[in-house]
Scaffold this motif. Structure first.
Motif, PDB file in Angstrom:
ATOM      1  N   LEU A 141      28.007  66.138  56.366  1.00 16.22           N
ATOM      2  CA  LEU A 141      27.598  65.485  55.122  1.00 16.22           C
ATOM      3  C   LEU A 141      28.321  66.091  53.927  1.00 16.22           C
ATOM      4  N   VAL A 142      28.755  65.218  53.019  1.00 15.75           N
ATOM      5  CA  VAL A 142      29.272  65.626  51.719  1.00 15.75           C
ATOM      6  C   VAL A 142      28.410  64.949  50.664  1.00 15.75           C
ATOM      7  N   SER A 143      27.870  65.731  49.725  1.00 19.79           N
ATOM      8  CA  SER A 143      27.015  65.191  48.669  1.00 19.79           C
ATOM      9  C   SER A 143      27.565  65.622  47.308  1.00 19.79           C
ATOM     10  N   ILE A 144      28.091  64.648  46.561  1.00 23.35           N
ATOM     11  CA  ILE A 144      28.663  64.907  45.237  1.00 23.35           C
ATOM     12  C   ILE A 144      28.098  63.882  44.260  1.00 23.35           C
ATOM     13  N   MET A 145      27.593  64.338  43.125  1.00 25.42           N
ATOM     14  CA  MET A 145      27.014  63.429  42.143  1.00 25.42           C
ATOM     15  C   MET A 145      28.109  62.617  41.439  1.00 25.42           C
ATOM     16  N   HIS A 146      27.730  61.428  40.969  1.00 24.73           N
ATOM     17  CA  HIS A 146      28.682  60.584  40.247  1.00 24.73           C
ATOM     18  C   HIS A 146      28.881  61.108  38.825  1.00 24.73           C
ATOM     19  N   VAL A 147      27.784  61.276  38.082  1.00 24.68           N
ATOM     20  CA  VAL A 147      27.835  61.789  36.707  1.00 24.68           C
ATOM     21  C   VAL A 147      26.944  63.015  36.612  1.00 24.68           C
ATOM     22  N   ASN A 148      27.497  64.113  36.100  1.00 24.70           N
ATOM     23  CA  ASN A 148      26.677  65.303  35.936  1.00 24.70           C
ATOM     24  C   ASN A 148      25.650  65.091  34.839  1.00 24.70           C
ATOM     25  N   ASN A 149      24.416  65.481  35.111  1.00 29.60           N
ATOM     26  CA  ASN A 149      23.305  65.202  34.216  1.00 29.60           C
ATOM     27  C   ASN A 149      23.241  66.098  32.995  1.00 29.60           C
ATOM     28  N   GLY A 152      27.914  65.460  31.663  1.00 32.82           N
ATOM     29  CA  GLY A 152      28.444  64.102  31.740  1.00 32.82           C
ATOM     30  C   GLY A 152      29.762  63.948  32.461  1.00 32.82           C
ATOM     31  N   ALA A 153      30.246  64.979  33.149  1.00 33.12           N
ATOM     32  CA  ALA A 153      31.509  64.867  33.878  1.00 33.12           C
ATOM     33  C   ALA A 153      31.401  63.818  34.986  1.00 33.12           C
ATOM     34  N   ILE A 154      32.358  62.893  35.010  1.00 35.09           N
ATOM     35  CA  ILE A 154      32.395  61.854  36.040  1.00 35.09           C
ATOM     36  C   ILE A 154      33.251  62.365  37.195  1.00 35.09           C
ATOM     37  N   GLN A 155      32.632  62.543  38.349  1.00 37.12           N
ATOM     38  CA  GLN A 155      33.343  63.109  39.490  1.00 37.12           C
ATOM     39  C   GLN A 155      34.238  62.045  40.161  1.00 37.12           C
ATOM     40  N   PRO A 156      35.301  62.483  40.834  1.00 39.42           N
ATOM     41  CA  PRO A 156      36.249  61.549  41.461  1.00 39.42           C
ATOM     42  C   PRO A 156      35.688  60.954  42.765  1.00 39.42           C
ATOM     43  N   ILE A 157      34.632  60.163  42.619  1.00 37.37           N
ATOM     44  CA  ILE A 157      33.922  59.622  43.789  1.00 37.37           C
ATOM     45  C   ILE A 157      34.816  58.738  44.636  1.00 37.37           C
ATOM     46  N   GLU A 158      35.602  57.889  43.987  1.00 42.26           N
ATOM     47  CA  GLU A 158      36.464  56.983  44.753  1.00 42.26           C
ATOM     48  C   GLU A 158      37.471  57.758  45.586  1.00 42.26           C
ATOM     49  N   ALA A 159      38.071  58.801  45.007  1.00 42.37           N
ATOM     50  CA  ALA A 159      39.058  59.603  45.728  1.00 42.37           C
ATOM     51  C   ALA A 159      38.416  60.370  46.883  1.00 42.37           C
ATOM     52  N   ILE A 160      37.219  60.898  46.658  1.00 41.93           N
ATOM     53  CA  ILE A 160      36.514  61.613  47.730  1.00 41.93           C
ATOM     54  C   ILE A 160      36.138  60.648  48.846  1.00 41.93           C
ATOM     55  N   GLY A 161      35.637  59.467  48.467  1.00 40.13           N
ATOM     56  CA  GLY A 161      35.291  58.468  49.474  1.00 40.13           C
ATOM     57  C   GLY A 161      36.486  58.054  50.300  1.00 40.13           C
ATOM     58  N   VAL A 174      26.045  60.122  47.373  1.00 44.24           N
ATOM     59  CA  VAL A 174      26.319  60.207  45.939  1.00 44.24           C
ATOM     60  C   VAL A 174      25.010  60.064  45.169  1.00 44.24           C
ATOM     61  N   ASP A 175      24.730  61.035  44.312  1.00 49.48           N
ATOM     62  CA  ASP A 175      23.599  60.948  43.390  1.00 49.48           C
ATOM     63  C   ASP A 175      24.084  60.162  42.175  1.00 49.48           C
ATOM     64  N   GLY A 176      23.607  58.920  42.055  1.00 46.46           N
ATOM     65  CA  GLY A 176      24.048  58.046  40.971  1.00 46.46           C
ATOM     66  C   GLY A 176      23.008  57.847  39.887  1.00 46.46           C
ATOM     67  N   VAL A 177      22.051  58.753  39.811  1.00 47.50           N
ATOM     68  CA  VAL A 177      20.930  58.584  38.873  1.00 47.50           C
ATOM     69  C   VAL A 177      21.413  58.429  37.430  1.00 47.50           C
ATOM     70  N   GLN A 178      22.451  59.192  37.034  1.00 48.01           N
ATOM     71  CA  GLN A 178      22.907  59.147  35.649  1.00 48.01           C
ATOM     72  C   GLN A 178      24.039  58.152  35.406  1.00 48.01           C
ATOM     73  N   SER A 179      24.450  57.428  36.421  1.00 50.81           N
ATOM     74  CA  SER A 179      25.584  56.507  36.229  1.00 50.81           C
ATOM     75  C   SER A 179      25.192  55.042  36.235  1.00 50.81           C
ATOM     76  N   VAL A 180      24.153  54.678  36.957  1.00 54.02           N
ATOM     77  CA  VAL A 180      23.773  53.264  37.068  1.00 54.02           C
ATOM     78  C   VAL A 180      23.405  52.712  35.690  1.00 54.02           C
ATOM     79  N   GLY A 181      23.972  51.579  35.352  1.00 56.89           N
ATOM     80  CA  GLY A 181      23.712  50.958  34.061  1.00 56.89           C
ATOM     81  C   GLY A 181      24.647  51.415  32.972  1.00 56.89           C
TER      82      GLY A 181
END
Length: 406
Positions: A141-149, A152-161, A174-181
């Protein structure tokens, strides 16, 4: 009062409140019951799941309703790790994850799992090369958040995926709690297996979380019970709150493009305002350094300005030598509500784990202030904040602790 703490929670839409109230009054039957009222409740549940599936361009059956982002993160991480432990007991995450991810990984460590906590640079970004180097035959498992709470750093989710698509035995959460919307979310394009969202971060009710579980991904439930939510989350579903949450996600994602443009403008103005106050130090990409902090190999674009890879709704700064709670209370006296770090950790007096992981000094990590925007903010609210910040600093300066600033 001007509420600048949207990362902690958001004021619910009036439309969401009306929906919650109406469903509570009219559809109180248990959705697992076989009678007509139960069937009506079940239809509302199914309709809400279908709407969530449409919003994220996924299948409705791939979504599990939980009690919030914390439960979703725990179910994703602990559930995936335990179910996959036969093929490997190694999990990769970052050093700046939300406590619900970080502490879930600590729990797995106590169960005998090996956890790699990836470092971040001074801007708060995970390196793609570090992710690749950390992968082993035992990684499940790899768990990386989308946006740091916090910053606010946006992690390179697409590249990691993209990297993990070649590793069929490794799940990607991916923890997307701070990115959705606020930002586009493309789960299938990014190769995400598990994704977390929370309703009260998008002006919905508290107590409702989402967990995307890609078809074919298997989790071990954390609780035993009646088998609801395909057995992954037993317990009678809160139909009224779920229906209201689905409406909140629809409203949030429908207005995302306009919100992104407006908040980017507010954030950039606040960054300039804070940068003009000598006592304050901005934290994050381009805020205290330059865009050179972010390697191109990390999947980040350098063409759109130094703030391009930061979330539009978060600004973090420090007043080294000043206790953050004192700063927050002084802001409140001027009708401004802000926060220090994650709301889940704000009651302790320890330096921010996130800011420390970014390599900031103890004084800077111990004095972080977070401003987070919402739909109700515009030029008037931002102007008031920018007027009050230097005033608050001037009032607090005599209290500044000697020897703490660097």
């Amino acid at each position: 009062m001007i509420y600048f703490d949207h990362c902690a929670s958001t004021p619910p839409h009036e439309e969401v409140i009306r929906t919650l109230s109406e469903v509570m009054l009219l559809h109180y039957a248990n959705p697992s019951s076989l009678h007509r009222s139960g069937m009506e409740s079940r239809k509302l549940l199914q309709r809400s799941r279908g709407l969530i599936g449409e919003l994220f361009h996924t299948d409705a059956k791939e979504w599990v309703f939980t009690s919030g982002g914390t439960e979703s993160n725990n179910l994703a991480i602990v559930g995936a790790a335990r179910r996959s432990n036969a093929r490997g007991k190694h999990v990769i995450t970052s050093a700046i994850e939300h406590p619900s991810v970080y502490d879930a990984c600590k729990k797995l460590e106590r169960e005998g799992f090996r956890i790699t906590y990836l470092p971040v640079n001074r801007a708060g970004f995970v390196s793609l090369s570090d992710v690749e180097s950390a992968l082993t035959e035992e990684t499940s498992l790899v768990s990386i958040m989308h946006v740091n709470n916090e910053v606010g750093a946006i992690q390179p989710i697409e590249a990691i995926g993209s990297l993990l698509k070649e590793k069929r035995n490794v799940y990607f959460h991916v923890d997307g709690v701070q990115s959705v919307g606020k930002l586009p979310v493309r789960l299938r394009d990014w190769g995400v297996d598990l994704f977390t969202a929370s309703a009260h971060k998008v002006r919905g009710p508290r107590g409702v979380g989402l967990l995307y579980v890609r078809d074919g991904v298997q989790l071990e439930p954390l609780m035993a019970g009646g088998g609801q939510e395909d057995g992954l989350r037993p317990g009678t579903e809160n139909v009224a709150a779920i229906v209201a949450a689905a409406k909140a996600f629809r409203i949030a994602m429908g207005g995302q493009k306009e919100r992104l443009m407006r908040m980017n403008g507010l954030r950039d103005r606040l960054v300039r305002c804070v940068g003009e106050i000598p006592e304050l130090v901005l934290n994050g990409l381009g805020l205290a350094s330059s865009v050179a902090e972010m390697p191109e190999a990390d999947g980040a674009s350098k063409g759109g300005g130094i703030l391009q890879e930061m979330a539009p709704h978060i600004v973090n700064f420090s007043y080294p030598g000043m206790k953050p709670e004192v700063f927050v209370h002084m802001l409140e006296k001027h009708r401004i509500l802000a926060s220090t770090k994650s709301a889940c950790s704000s009651k302790d007096d320890k330096p921010s784990r996130v800011l420390q992981a970014m390599g900031l000094s103890h004084a800077q990590a111990a004095s972080g202030i977070r401003i987070s925007f919402g739909d109700e903010h515009g030029d008037v609210e931002l102007e008031w904040l920018c007027q009050m910040l230097p005033l608050v600093v001037s009032k607090l300066k005599p209290l500044e602790r000697k020897g703490q600033r660097e």
